[in-house]
Design a protein around this motif. Structure first.
Motif, short mmCIF file in Angstrom:
data_model
loop_
_atom_site.label_atom_id
_atom_site.label_comp_id
_atom_site.label_asym_id
_atom_site.label_seq_id
_atom_site.Cartn_x
_atom_site.Cartn_y
_atom_site.Cartn_z
N LEU B 33 0.88 -1.30 -0.01
CA LEU B 33 0.14 -0.01 -0.10
C LEU B 33 1.06 1.28 0.04
CD1 LEU B 33 -2.59 -1.14 2.94
CD2 LEU B 33 -2.83 -1.26 0.41
N TYR B 34 1.95 1.06 -0.71
CA TYR B 34 2.81 2.48 -0.59
C TYR B 34 3.09 3.00 -2.00
CZ TYR B 34 5.46 4.93 2.96
OH TYR B 34 5.70 5.64 4.08
N ILE B 35 2.33 2.53 -3.07
CA ILE B 35 2.50 3.06 -4.28
C ILE B 35 1.34 2.97 -4.99
CG2 ILE B 35 3.10 0.99 -5.68
CD1 ILE B 35 5.74 2.59 -6.80
N ASP B 36 1.29 3.92 -6.16
CA ASP B 36 0.06 4.04 -6.89
C ASP B 36 -0.14 2.60 -7.51
OD1 ASP B 36 2.32 4.76 -8.02
OD2 ASP B 36 1.42 5.46 -10.06
N TYR B 37 -1.52 2.27 -7.46
CA TYR B 37 -1.65 0.82 -7.95
C TYR B 37 -3.23 0.93 -8.67
CZ TYR B 37 -2.53 -3.85 -8.60
OH TYR B 37 -2.98 -5.29 -8.94
N ASP B 38 -3.16 0.65 -10.05
CA ASP B 38 -4.30 0.61 -10.57
C ASP B 38 -5.06 -0.81 -10.83
OD1 ASP B 38 -6.53 0.93 -12.73
OD2 ASP B 38 -5.07 2.38 -13.90
N ARG B 44 1.33 -0.35 -12.04
CA ARG B 44 1.70 0.69 -11.07
C ARG B 44 1.94 1.80 -12.21
NH1 ARG B 44 4.02 -3.97 -8.94
NH2 ARG B 44 2.71 -4.55 -7.08
N PRO B 45 1.06 2.84 -12.31
CA PRO B 45 1.40 3.76 -13.40
C PRO B 45 2.51 4.59 -13.32
CG PRO B 45 -0.70 3.90 -12.54
CD PRO B 45 -0.09 2.90 -11.73
N SER B 46 3.08 5.20 -12.01
CA SER B 46 4.29 5.74 -11.92
C SER B 46 5.61 4.94 -12.20
CB SER B 46 4.39 6.24 -10.38
OG SER B 46 4.57 5.22 -9.47
N LEU B 47 5.34 3.59 -11.92
CA LEU B 47 6.56 2.82 -11.93
C LEU B 47 6.64 2.50 -13.67
CD1 LEU B 47 8.63 1.82 -9.99
CD2 LEU B 47 7.26 -0.31 -9.82
N ASP B 291 9.87 14.13 -9.45
CA ASP B 291 9.37 15.12 -10.31
C ASP B 291 7.78 15.15 -9.66
OD1 ASP B 291 7.23 15.65 -12.22
OD2 ASP B 291 8.29 14.70 -13.83
N PRO B 292 7.36 16.62 -9.39
CA PRO B 292 6.37 16.80 -8.70
C PRO B 292 5.18 16.25 -9.29
CG PRO B 292 7.54 18.94 -9.07
CD PRO B 292 8.17 17.88 -9.78
N ALA B 293 5.03 16.10 -10.53
CA ALA B 293 3.76 15.51 -11.15
C ALA B 293 3.54 14.06 -10.81
CB ALA B 293 3.87 15.57 -12.69
N ILE B 294 4.98 13.45 -10.95
CA ILE B 294 4.77 11.90 -10.42
C ILE B 294 4.52 11.93 -8.98
CG2 ILE B 294 6.29 9.92 -10.16
CD1 ILE B 294 5.68 10.48 -12.79
N ALA B 295 5.04 12.67 -8.16
CA ALA B 295 4.91 12.71 -6.63
C ALA B 295 3.61 12.84 -6.32
CB ALA B 295 5.61 13.94 -6.01
N ALA B 296 2.65 13.73 -7.19
CA ALA B 296 1.34 13.83 -6.80
C ALA B 296 0.59 12.74 -7.36
CB ALA B 296 0.97 15.21 -7.71
N GLN B 297 1.13 12.15 -8.54
CA GLN B 297 0.35 10.98 -8.80
C GLN B 297 0.48 9.84 -7.65
OE1 GLN B 297 2.11 9.44 -12.26
NE2 GLN B 297 0.66 7.93 -12.75
N VAL B 298 1.63 9.93 -7.10
CA VAL B 298 1.71 8.71 -6.03
C VAL B 298 0.96 9.15 -4.91
CG1 VAL B 298 3.35 7.73 -4.43
CG2 VAL B 298 3.84 8.01 -6.80
N ALA B 299 1.09 10.31 -4.48
CA ALA B 299 0.21 10.87 -3.37
C ALA B 299 -1.35 10.48 -3.41
CB ALA B 299 0.69 12.26 -3.03
N ALA B 300 -1.71 10.94 -4.65
CA ALA B 300 -2.88 10.59 -4.73
C ALA B 300 -3.62 9.33 -4.51
CB ALA B 300 -3.46 11.10 -6.36
#
Ligand SMILES: Nc1ncnc2c1ncn2[C@@H]1O[C@H](COP(=O)(O)OP(=O)(O)OP(=O)(O)O)[C@@H](O)[C@H]1O
Ligand SMILES: Nc1ncnc2c1ncn2[C@@H]1O[C@H](COP(=O)(O)OP(=O)(O)OP(=O)(O)O)[C@@H](O)[C@H]1O
Ligand SMILES: NCCCCNCCCN
Ligand SMILES: [Mg+2]
Ligand SMILES: [Mg+2]
Lengths: 302, 362, 275, 406, 406
Positions: B33-38, B44-47, B291-300
């Motif tokens: 539960l520590y990375i974005d997961y679709d 994992r989109p960011s990955l 990269d802030p966009a990636i970071a936001a994606q993960v944070a979301a």
């Protein structure tokens, strides 16, 4: 497959070895060498190493290293700090062993005397679960016993369990798991010894005025004692050292000494504590086994 | 055998030969539960974005459940100067500090981390154990509080409830990490986790012991409390903020609250252990996630506090509601009610851990 | 008059039947207890879970059976387990069989010491074995991994092999070998044509047991595996974050395969007499 | 009412063991087929028959270890058919003894007494061990005794309970010849001493004959003939019994009544046997005569002397052959010395070989193979059976040719 | 030089099996004690003796399965003492057969041929299976055959190799009486047919007597006597042999030479036995006589007729007792009918019981117990042994009293 049933027992049969011929002794050593060396190197030496570790300075750490200080107080500390866990281990293992005996004996008996042509199938069904990882099976128990699972539901419905009662995360669950896990090790040796029992002896007892119950008590049971002893040991010893069942099915209040040893070794890295607890565990087991075997009178085994 | 020598790495920061140029590979060990997961894509989109951008194949393993447990797993190799097979691991501050102290981490090449240099939040730039962030890059920060299933139990408000409420008996889990569990209990007893005495600690231990003995606590868990909570085997748990928000997607009745007594705050770091053979690839990954966009994606997805400046702005584009969530983008007031566990000497750490260990029995 | 008489008679009959078959009934229940988890595992192997974290039966699906390797690194772990177990089976069976031969067929100094060496590992809890071996590997600076796991497995399988083969060997009539020698078979031929085929079922049982014990081991493996992930290790790890249903596919498949192999070998054994 | 009459019947037979119309089937196989027999109290009754004929099954039903499919078993006035084995005053000496390996000899023997709650068993057990000559062996384990000794323990263990009936299922089958003969004497002595009913199963005909008062020869679940050993041996009722009990020469003949005798034509030779010794109704018959009843006399024109102790005085066609004897000429094909006696095979003109025993009582040397002889016997020693239907039965399979077995 | 002379000795005995001064000890126990014996090529040689006397050990040394502690074993001109079993032209039929359970009958029989690299075995194996009457059984497993059939496979498996010597270790021990007698005939037939040397171990004296050309009676690792069955039976050299081989009445007597006879005093009665039949040197002797050599005659003043076929004519002190016969009066204490013969026990005045066999050749009824009789025998049937030292040996333990066994 019956050889498999005999797996835990046999050994005491011995059989008269062939007379030693010249040069045969050397052959014997050659045959023994690889296996014995393996056991010496990877079982005995580690135990010695573990014994040493148990006497290391308890204040050692990764960054300071561990000094050999012959700290026998490690044992005292370990036992005082973890006496409840030790006690619980032997209590649970004991109960599980008794339960496994009570369940396993009728099964072994039915297999030996009642199964007829189903005998091999039953044997198969006892052995086959070995191939499904015991972790998977224990996890299955977790969902069988889950708070909103079927068993709890039924028990609550019939009033055997309070409406807010549960099975998972209780001693009942842990003991159930232990019993379940080691049951085959109880069944197989008992079966092997019952297989060898001549049914004529039971008939003879009946002929000599023993009721079926008496015949069982006086003939069948005593004659299957080698199997019972082997089975109880094969159940009790691993159960006393187990931690998986307590961890998956219990709570800290059910944790056994295995849990402590395991986490001391792998999580808190308190090696001296872990080592001394290991030896305490082994020593108690050996002591109990000796007492038990002497009591039951099956000298051949140990 | 006359003892075992100290396991301190000979030269801190000793690096393995870096095969990054020839092997486009990266082994990344993280918590669940520590990375974005679709869910729909099972990806994992960011990955995937990172892999697409760099051509590096990432082996992502959710194997970290608890700091100490993970450390126990790899310490043998590290102490023998062997490779663990992992290039990036994510561990909490205090554990990262221990690894720095033992010299089991590789020094990072700042030249490969322009995004980090640019976007790392100021308050995270210089922790006491790695003052110039030579060995670590923050991944996320988060809070330890309480999660509960509102459908199964009335409202839970405090650690007091967790420790004593009879309806919770046997249906609540605590965290197996000493800092988390003891921090909250110290708070419950009116002590400051950032500054307490041995006596305070012992009193807190007694309180915990009482709860254990009473059968209040079902188990001490790592990240695995999430499962029990979803499956309904427990109704409340000591939990990490972001996890719970993710669990709400599965079950809206699961709530995260800040206990009345206060929250614990922590941050996790990306680290490159000694023996890891793909440091440069690891650095590329770190840079990617800054990269802030990636970071936001993960944070979301993960709902933890992002250490990346500019992530909040990016979040506005994704989901304005999340950008307002104090658990993800806490303001000063909110942070004021959070607490840090005090930095301990090795001696203290051993002592407190031993006491704690005896209570949790494992 | 007839009615009140038949009622007690039926209940008497029922009681009598139960009295005679009580053992069988209990045995059937115990067997059911032993197989219950396997039934659950089999059911769950057809489950499409509601979410990654859920373990409840939700919806029937063939997917897990069709895509057994969709679950992360499970198949890799399975492969690792198979490889380790095969090596362990071969080595442990070989070494153990040799030892068993020495112990049954020869007289030598230190027989009781060998016996202790064989039985002690069986009387040692797994945590102790696993941890002590770990202590050794740590002290020796050995890299933990598949090799150390295999070493550990061979160590604890050895005892079981020795005991199983010994039992078979002890039951073997030495006159058969003498008869072979009498019929012009030299030592090697006697071994190959008589001893080995006759002990083979015991060796096979030992091998099967070694495989099962090795494949299934978690405790000792957990201590000595380093970063190597075997199937049980994978299960343990995934238990902390939601067991993928494919794990149940593997559990069920192993069970079915084991049953099939055993049944087939039984049938073959039964048919063998007719050439 | 039915019950009443049964009890009446039973009343007449105090203490006798009665097997009434008992049938036992296992699946499709009938092991015991409508068997009825009464074994008088105090008698030594032997059940003899080939393997698989149902002897053990019969015994097991009497012991209560098997339930009859049909029929009843009475002991004196009591119907014991459905009584549990441990409630019957019947004990068994099992084949292979079935001694309890984990109990010492004393406890083995005391077992039955203890089960019946008898307290002071020591004296009784010691006495019993004395009776079977095993005093002092009480604290050994069965495995520490020889076969013969184990056998006696099994006997003692059963006898000590003073059962009404003692069942013995081939109790001597596992012993070697010498020990077996010795145990037979022992058993007979004990039976005579304690005087209880022995029901003894064996497949050794010599054993049955030396020991039993009454022998029943069983075949295929039925009793073929029953009577004293001498009766059965001297006047077998069927070829099966003739062949099963000892050796026998059987010759095909045609019969015709001739006053007190039956006139027989055997391959043209005219023989006679007393009519009282014939059970044949038709003309197609078997003439039977035991090997020891046959005499050998040198054939006319041969110098060889008569062999055996049968030197007789009397006029005959052939010198040395008594008048009126049934005779046939032949040639000796085999002579074998067995110590006590010499066995001859004599081939008669139609190819059949007759067996002749001559006790080695005299000093005359044996008749050499190849000698021409006359074989003859007194008609009073022969017997005649119907040859209808089944041919010769009871001979061992590999030699199921008409005639002799050595 | 020693070798030279040995080879010379061997040269004289083409193909004979010679056991020379062979001793075998197990720890402190001497199983075979300085044994020397020559077994002529083509003979049927039986080794007889009580359990544990060293028979199996002797055979195993011949087979090469055991190495002699001292001594040599020669086969024709070859010293085989240290030859591996698989290099000796000797095969064994094991007790309990030792058939290979995992091979079918065909492969069992073919085993030896295949080991010797013989290619086309089918015809030979089929022939051999035919010889033992098992044609068509080739594809069965040993467990699917009866005991007797297994026995024949074991025989075929050994015979097919055409060994110089075939060793048979109680090959019939596990069979029941009937089957055993039948297999004896079979074995003898095969030996006669193939004509090779058989060395046969048994503890069944009747078996040894019917089958063997030469019998050696072993005791305690040594041979007590060796000779033809008739020799051993008629003139046993020791009380052990007398008792071990058949039954025997042994009476204590004092001897004095009297011309061609030995004059004997048996409890005051004057008897005589031909001097040629005495091996006694001293005056303290045993007189032995076989039960079938004894005759019963009604005592004077008793009405009972003489029993048995011993109707003799001749003047005597007692009517019916021939002149010059050795006689003693007694009373019949037991009569048992065994079909072929009747066995009597006669108690003589000094308490000893004599065994008397009467063949049931006549129609006279048996002599009833209690009858006063005279027991007599022709001096030519008796034998005299030294009574120095060891008393009576060879009788079964429980009856080790002087005298009779039934
Ligand atoms: N429990 C059983 N189930 C099926 N058939 C049986 C059973 N017991 C005996 N039989 C069969 O019944 C028949 C008679 O068996 P029984 O044991 O009475 O023979 P027996 O006369 O004692 O033979 P033996 O001399 O070999 O002991 C045999 O054909 C046997 O196979
Ligand atoms: N391997 C051995 N070790 C020790 N003693 C032995 C061994 N083999 C035989 N003996 C002893 O040697 C003696 C002779 O044994 P052997 O087997 O030759 O007897 P046997 O005449 O064949 O007896 P049986 O008729 O019982 O078969 C016995 O006392 C036996 O106990
Ligand atoms: N699901 C991710 C959880 C991360 C937790 N990190 C450890 C915090 C320790 N206090
Ligand atoms: Mg029977
Ligand atoms: Mg022998």
């Amino acid at each position: 497959m019956s050889a498999l049933a005999g797996l835990t027992l046999e050994a005491q049969q011995g059989g008269a070895p062939a007379p030693a011929r010249k040069g045969r002794r050397r052959t014997a050593y050659l045959l023994l060498l690889p296996g014995a060396l393996w056991l010496l190197l990877f079982f005995v030496v580690p135990l010695i190493q573990l014994a040493a570790t148990s006497l290391y300075d308890p204040s050692g750490s990764l960054s300071t290293g561990y000094q050999m200080t012959f700290a026998f107080e490690n044992y005292v500390n370990a036992v005082t700090a973890y006496a409840p866990h030790l006690l619980r281990s032997f209590l649970y293992a004991g109960i599980a062993t008794v339960l496994a005996f009570l369940l396993g004996y009728p099964l072994a008996y039915a297999m030996a005397f009642r199964a007829g042509r189903w005998k091999n199938l039953m044997l198969l069904l006892v052995v086959a679960p070995f191939f499904t990882s015991f972790l998977v099976r224990t996890l299955a128990w977790k969902s069988i016993l889950a708070d909103n699972g079927p068993v709890v539901g039924i028990l609550q419905a019939v009033g055997l369990l309070a409406p807010d009662g549960r099975l998972l995360a209780t001693s009942v669950a842990v003991v159930t798991g232990l019993t379940y896990n080691f049951l085959p090790f109880m069944v197989l040796p008992i079966y092997a010894s019952l297989e060898k029992l001549d049914p004529k002896l039971v008939e003879a007892a009946g002929d000599l005025y023993a009721s079926p119950a008496t015949a069982f008590r006086k003939i069948t049971l005593p004659l299957s004692m080698t199997g019972v002893v082997a089975g109880t040991l094969m159940t009790f010893i691993p159960a006393a050292g187990d931690y998986v069942n307590a961890q998956l099915l219990g709570t800290p209040n059910q944790y056994m000494i295995g849990n402590v040893i395991n986490s001391s070794f792998l999580v808190t890295l308190n090696f001296p504590l872990a080592a001394s607890l290991s030896f305490v565990l082994m020593a108690i087991i050996l002591l109990l086994v000796l007492l038990y075997v002497r009591r039951v009178g099956t000298k051949e085994l140990v | 055998a006359c003892g075992t020598p100290a396991r301190q790495g000979a030269q801190p920061g000793a690096a393995a030969e870096d095969l990054s140029d020839t092997e486009k590979l990266l082994n990344f060990s993280n918590w669940p539960l520590y990375i974005d997961y679709d869910d729909a894509e099972e990806g994992r989109p960011s990955l995937e974005a990172f892999e697409d951008a760099t051509g590096i194949t990432v082996t992502y393993t959710e194997e970290i459940n608890d700091n100490a447990e993970f450390f126990g797993k790899v310490q043998n190799q590290l102490s023998n100067g062997q490779a663990t097979g992992r290039d990036v691991v994510i561990l909490t501050d205090w554990m990262a500090a221990r690894l720095v102290g033992l010299g089991w981490l590789q020094e990072l090449d700042k030249a490969n981390l322009p995004n980090v240099e640019a976007n790392l939040l100021d308050n995270l730039r210089s922790p006491s154990w790695d003052t110039d962030r030579s060995y670590s890059v923050p991944w996320q920060s988060g809070m330890t509080g309480i999660a509960y299933n509102a459908a199964a139990i009335g409202e839970i408000r405090s650690m007091e409830d967790l420790l004593t409420k009879p309806e919770l008996k046997g249906r609540v889990t605590f965290l197996s990490e000493m800092q988390d569990a003891m921090g909250l209990i110290l708070l419950n007893m009116g002590k400051n986790p950032g500054d307490f005495t041995d006596a305070d600690f012992e009193a807190a231990i007694d309180r915990l012991q009482g709860a254990v003995d009473a059968g209040q606590i079902r188990s001490f868990t790592g990240n695995d409390y999430a499962q029990d909570l979803v499956q309904g085997n427990i109704v409340a748990a000591m939990a990490w903020s972001g996890d719970v928000i993710q669990l709400q997607f599965e079950n809206p009745d699961i709530k995260f609250i800040a206990p009345e007594e206060g929250l614990m705050l922590w941050s996790d770091n990306m680290l490159v252990p000694t023996g890891a053979a793909h440091k440069k690839n690891a650095e590329a990954l770190m840079n990617h996630y800054y990269d802030p966009a990636i970071a936001a994606q993960v944070a979301a997805w993960v709902n933890y506090i992002s250490p990346v400046a500019g992530a909040r702005e990016e979040m506005e584009k994704i989901d304005p509601a999340l950008a307002e969530n104090p658990l993800i983008f806490p303001d000063e007031d909110f942070l004021a009610q959070t607490n840090l566990f005090k930095g301990m000497t090795e001696e203290e750490e051993r002592k407190y851990n031993e006491l704690f260990q005896q209570v949790i029995g494992a | 008059m007839a009615t009140p008489r038949t009622a007690p008679r039926t209940s008497y009959r029922a009681r009598r039947w139960l009295g005679r078959n009580l053992v069988s009934v209990v045995a059937a229940l115990v067997l059911a207890y032993m197989l219950l988890p396997n039934v659950v595992v089999a059911m769950l192997s057809f489950n499409k879970p509601a979410s990654r974290l859920s373990y409840d039966f939700n919806e029937f699906t063939w997917d897990n059976w069709l895509n057994p390797c969709a679950a992360g690194d499970m198949c890799a772990a399975l492969g690792t387990s198979f490889r380790i177990s095969l090596v362990v089976t071969v080595v442990a069976t070989l070494l153990g069989t040799l030892m068993a031969f020495a112990m049954v067929r020869h007289r030598y100094r230190g027989q009781s010491a060998t016996n202790v060496l064989i039985y002690l590992p069986m009387a040692t809890p797994e945590v102790v074995m696993g941890s002590s071996l770990l202590t050794l590997f740590v002290a020796a600076g050995t890299q933990l991994g598949a090799v150390t796991v295999a070493i550990a497995h061979i160590m604890f399988c050895l005892s079981f092999v020795v005991v199983t083969v010994k039992a078979r060997l002890a039951g073997l009539d030495p006159r058969l070998e003498q008869a072979a020698m009498d019929l012009y078979a030299n030592e090697w031929e006697t071994f190959r044509r008589i001893t080995l085929p006759l002990v083979a079922p015991g060796i096979a049982a030992a091998a099967m047991l070694s495989f099962a014990l090795s494949f299934d081991d978690f405790v000792i493996t957990n201590f000595n595996s380093g970063t190597t992930v075997t199937f049980p290790m994978f299960v343990w790890g995934s238990a902390q974050r939601g067991v993928p249903p494919q794990v149940n596919v593997v559990g069920t498949a192993m069970f079915v395969i084991a049953v099939a192999v055993l049944v087939l070998s039984q049938l073959r054994g039964r048919r063998a007499p007719r050439r | 009412m039915a019950r009443q009459s049964r009890q009446e019947r039973a009343g007449r037979l105090e203490g006798d063991l009665q097997i009434r119309d008992v049938t036992k089937t296992f699946g499709a196989h009938t092991a015991v087929d409508d068997l009825t027999v009464t074994i008088p109290e105090g008698s030594f009754f032997a059940l003899l028959g080939p393997s698989g004929c149902g002897k053990t099954t019969t015994l097991r039903m009497v012991a209560g270890l098997e339930e009859p499919t049909a029929g009843e078993i009475w002991l004196g006035r009591q119907d014991v058919t459905r009584l549990k084995p441990y409630r019957r005053p019947i004990n068994t000496v099992f084949q292979n003894y079935a001694l309890f390996p984990h109990l010492d000899i004393f406890e083995n023997v005391a077992f039955g007494l203890r089960r019946r709650g008898i307290k002071n068993v020591r004296a009784q057990v010691e006495d019993m061990l004395g009776l079977v000559e095993l005093a002092g062996y009480g604290d050994r384990r069965p495995s520490e005794l020889s076969g013969g000794q184990q056998q006696r323990v099994a006997l003692a263990r059963a006898l000590i309970n003073q059962p009404k009936v003692l069942l013995l299922d081939e109790p001597l089958g596992a012993l070697d010849l010498k020990l077996r003969r010795q145990m037979q004497i022992e058993l007979k002595r004990i039976q005579t001493e304690v005087g209880l009913t022995f029901l003894h199963v064996t497949h050794d005909q010599e054993e049955a004959m030396t020991m039993a008062d009454t022998i029943a020869v069983m075949n295929n679940g039925r009793i073929e003939q029953m009577g004293s050993p001498a009766e059965l041996y001297d006047r077998p009722a069927t070829t099966f019994v003739a062949n099963f009990l000892g050796q026998c020469n059987l010759l095909r003949a045609t019969a015709a009544p001739a006053g007190d005798d039956v006139a027989l034509t055997v391959e043209g030779r005219r023989w006679a046997v007393p009519a009282a010794r014939s059970s044949a109704a038709g003309t197609d018959v078997w003439v039977g005569v035991r090997p020891e009843k046959l005499r050998l006399t040198a054939a006319a024109g041969t110098a060889a002397p008569a062999a055996g102790g049968a030197g007789t005085t009397g006029s005959a066609v052939e010198p040395g052959v008594p008048a009126g004897a049934n005779a046939v000429e032949g040639v000796v094909t085999d002579t074998s010395y067995v110590g006590v006696s010499t066995q001859y095979l004599v081939r008669v003109p139609w190819g059949q070989e007759l067996v002749v025993f001559e006790q080695n009582a005299g000093v005359e040397g044996p008749v050499e193979p190849g000698t021409d002889v006359v074989v003859h016997f007194d008609g009073g020693h022969g017997f005649v059976l119907d040859a209808g239907g089944d041919g010769v039965r009871g001979a061992a399979p590999a030699e199921a040719t008409v005639g002799a077995m050595t």
